[in-house]
Design a protein around this motif. Structure first.
Motif, PDB file in Angstrom:
ATOM      1  N   ASN A 105     -14.472  34.092  49.212  1.00 14.29           N
ATOM      2  CA  ASN A 105     -14.921  33.641  47.895  1.00 14.29           C
ATOM      3  C   ASN A 105     -15.332  32.172  47.994  1.00 14.29           C
ATOM      4  OD1 ASN A 105     -15.278  32.945  45.213  1.00 14.29           O
ATOM      5  ND2 ASN A 105     -13.310  33.739  44.516  1.00 14.29           N
ATOM      6  N   LEU A 106     -16.577  31.868  47.666  1.00 14.17           N
ATOM      7  CA  LEU A 106     -17.085  30.502  47.768  1.00 14.17           C
ATOM      8  C   LEU A 106     -16.890  29.683  46.491  1.00 14.17           C
ATOM      9  CD1 LEU A 106     -20.420  30.994  49.763  1.00 14.17           C
ATOM     10  CD2 LEU A 106     -18.297  29.947  50.569  1.00 14.17           C
ATOM     11  N   GLU A 107     -16.245  30.222  45.483  1.00 14.65           N
ATOM     12  CA  GLU A 107     -16.026  29.474  44.246  1.00 14.65           C
ATOM     13  C   GLU A 107     -15.380  28.119  44.564  1.00 14.65           C
ATOM     14  OE1 GLU A 107     -16.075  28.139  40.573  1.00 14.65           O
ATOM     15  OE2 GLU A 107     -16.959  30.080  41.112  1.00 14.65           O
ATOM     16  N   GLY A 108     -15.977  27.077  44.071  1.00 13.40           N
ATOM     17  CA  GLY A 108     -15.558  25.704  44.351  1.00 13.40           C
ATOM     18  C   GLY A 108     -16.521  24.985  45.268  1.00 13.40           C
ATOM     19  N   ALA A 109     -17.241  25.740  46.108  1.00 12.04           N
ATOM     20  CA  ALA A 109     -18.194  25.114  47.032  1.00 12.04           C
ATOM     21  C   ALA A 109     -19.379  24.505  46.304  1.00 12.04           C
ATOM     22  CB  ALA A 109     -18.681  26.145  48.054  1.00 12.04           C
ATOM     23  N   GLN A 110     -19.563  24.855  45.029  1.00 11.41           N
ATOM     24  CA  GLN A 110     -20.674  24.271  44.268  1.00 11.41           C
ATOM     25  C   GLN A 110     -20.520  22.771  44.066  1.00 11.41           C
ATOM     26  OE1 GLN A 110     -18.429  26.481  43.132  1.00 11.41           O
ATOM     27  NE2 GLN A 110     -18.052  26.295  40.924  1.00 11.41           N
ATOM     28  N   PHE A 111     -19.333  22.238  44.340  1.00  9.11           N
ATOM     29  CA  PHE A 111     -19.101  20.799  44.177  1.00  9.11           C
ATOM     30  C   PHE A 111     -19.420  20.012  45.456  1.00  9.11           C
ATOM     31  CE2 PHE A 111     -16.799  22.767  40.763  1.00  9.11           C
ATOM     32  CZ  PHE A 111     -16.985  21.898  39.696  1.00  9.11           C
ATOM     33  N   LEU A 112     -19.924  20.684  46.489  1.00  4.95           N
ATOM     34  CA  LEU A 112     -20.357  19.998  47.715  1.00  4.95           C
ATOM     35  C   LEU A 112     -21.775  19.459  47.509  1.00  4.95           C
ATOM     36  CD1 LEU A 112     -19.001  22.630  50.251  1.00  4.95           C
ATOM     37  CD2 LEU A 112     -18.125  20.299  49.948  1.00  4.95           C
ATOM     38  N   VAL A 113     -21.923  18.618  46.516  1.00  7.69           N
ATOM     39  CA  VAL A 113     -23.247  18.256  46.013  1.00  7.69           C
ATOM     40  C   VAL A 113     -24.029  17.337  46.951  1.00  7.69           C
ATOM     41  CG1 VAL A 113     -22.668  18.642  43.597  1.00  7.69           C
ATOM     42  CG2 VAL A 113     -22.207  16.404  44.638  1.00  7.69           C
ATOM     43  N   ASN A 114     -23.360  16.720  47.928  1.00  5.44           N
ATOM     44  CA  ASN A 114     -24.063  15.833  48.849  1.00  5.44           C
ATOM     45  C   ASN A 114     -24.248  16.448  50.235  1.00  5.44           C
ATOM     46  OD1 ASN A 114     -24.491  13.576  47.120  1.00  5.44           O
ATOM     47  ND2 ASN A 114     -22.313  13.068  47.305  1.00  5.44           N
TER      48      ASN A 114
END
Length: 378
Positions: A105-114
């Motif tokens: 589950n990749l939920e949370g990876a959306q915050f790897l914004v850089n």
């Protein structure tokens, strides 16, 4: 404004009738993290349901801590991770990658914004929606997962390199037709059976498509025939014939064509006065072709060189080159089985180097797999 639901999450596509599809913006949110990653405060605590992803991210953060301070303590596997923490990783590959971590589950990876490069190979990922809004992401590796839908990542505005090798649940790359900057794509050992969407990716330069799992059908290269920027096609191990490769002969930018482990028998019909830009990095070796000779020990040799000449096979104790009447001749145009009985299969090799335009002294080689049903030994 339209909203799309992907496995319990929402990513908003902000568009109107006058907005080209390639310019659609994504804002991924979910019930687990209902805030926009682009505007989340650094103090926001990111909800990461997958314990393996959380552990892997904490390991990455520990390594980044120790780059600044070698004595920095290790973060606990389940340590709290904030939006500010996930702004730090940029190049997430190699020792900083997320490969082989049993992530589902990749939920949370959306915050790897850089992040500009993320490697997530060898996990059990099925849903890539959390990656949809990573607008700085240039390189994404998703090899050996269970991905069947690339829609969420198709419009990542900065994405240049995408690797989907060995996602054996992947059958369609249609969403990638509007990928705005994609230069390199790897679909090796997937079940993609139609390359038509690639004709619309006008930025594409390199395509890796080895061993596509589409048997008994075969992939058609016709959609790539006039692609303006495609310089490299790796089509090894796809059972394609020379005439099926020949559709690329006028491809305007093609320089490297890799055809190892296909079914090419006739170089002249293959190259056919085309492929003007082809270079020596192209490959033509280890072709495989099956023949059933039945009860006839003498068969015509189907292998032809660059000038249409017969290429004799490598002789063995039971396989000889011969003339049409069966007379043994090292340069004959036929293959004769000698001292061979009953039912069986024999592998017969050939090899010959050739030169064609800028392709210099390259080997054309392969194996004929000859099945036979001959009389029993007396």
């Amino acid at each position: 404004m339209a909203a799309a639901i992907v496995s319990g999450a929402t990513y908003l596509t902000i568009s109107n009738l006058n907005t080209p599809v390639a310019q659609v913006a994504y804002a991924y949110t979910s019930a687990a993290n209902p805030v926009d990653p682009a505007t989340a405060p650094n103090s926001y605590v990111v909800n990461i349901p997958d314990a393996n992803l959380k552990k892997a991210l904490n390991t990455v953060l520990t390594q980044l801590d120790r780059l600044a301070n070698p004595a920095a303590p290790a973060r606990a596997d389940d340590a709290t991770i904030t939006a500010g923490d996930l702004k730090r990783p940029v190049n997430m590959y190699g020792t900083l990658g997320l490969d082989g971590k049993n992530i589902t589950n990749l939920e949370g990876a959306q915050f790897l914004v850089n992040a500009g490069h993320i490697s997530l190979a060898s996990n059990q990922i099925t849903n890539v929606a959390p990656l949809a809004d990573l607008t700085k992401l240039k390189v994404l590796t998703l090899n050996r997962n269970q991905i069947s839908d690339v829609t969420p990542i198709a419009q990542i505005s900065s994405l240049e390199t995408l690797s989907l090798e060995l996602n054996q649940t992947l059958t369609s790359i249609a969403p990638l037709a509007t990928a705005p900057k994609l230069k390199e794509l790897n679909i090796t050992s997937t079940k993609v059976g139609d390359l038509t969407p690639l004709a619309s990716i006008r930025t594409l330069e390199r395509l890796y498509m080895r061993n596509l799992l589409v048997s008994p059908a075969k992939i058609s290269l016709a959609p790539l025939a006039s692609h303006p920027k495609l310089t490299l096609i790796d089509a090894n191990a796809n059972r394609l014939t020379g005439s099926e490769f020949a559709v690329l002969k006028n491809a305007p930018a093609l320089q490297t064509l890799m055809t190892t482990e296909n079914n090419v028998l006739n170089l002249r019909d293959f190259l056919n006065s085309g492929f003007a830009r082809l270079r020596g990095s192209s490959t033509f070796s280890d072709q495989i072709h099956s023949i059933n000779t039945g009860n006839n020990p003498l068969i015509a040799n189907p292998v032809r060189g660059i000038n249409g000449e017969v290429i004799p096979v490598t002789e063995t104790a039971t396989v000889k080159n011969a003339d049409a009447d069966g007379t043994l001749n090292p340069n004959g145009a036929y293959i004769k089985l000698v001292d061979t009985y009953d039912n069986g299969t024999v592998n017969v090799a050939w090899t010959k180097n050739f030169t064609y335009r800028n392709v210099t002294n390259r080997p054309f080689s392969g194996v004929l797999r000859i099945s036979y049903t001959l009389p029993a030994r007396d």
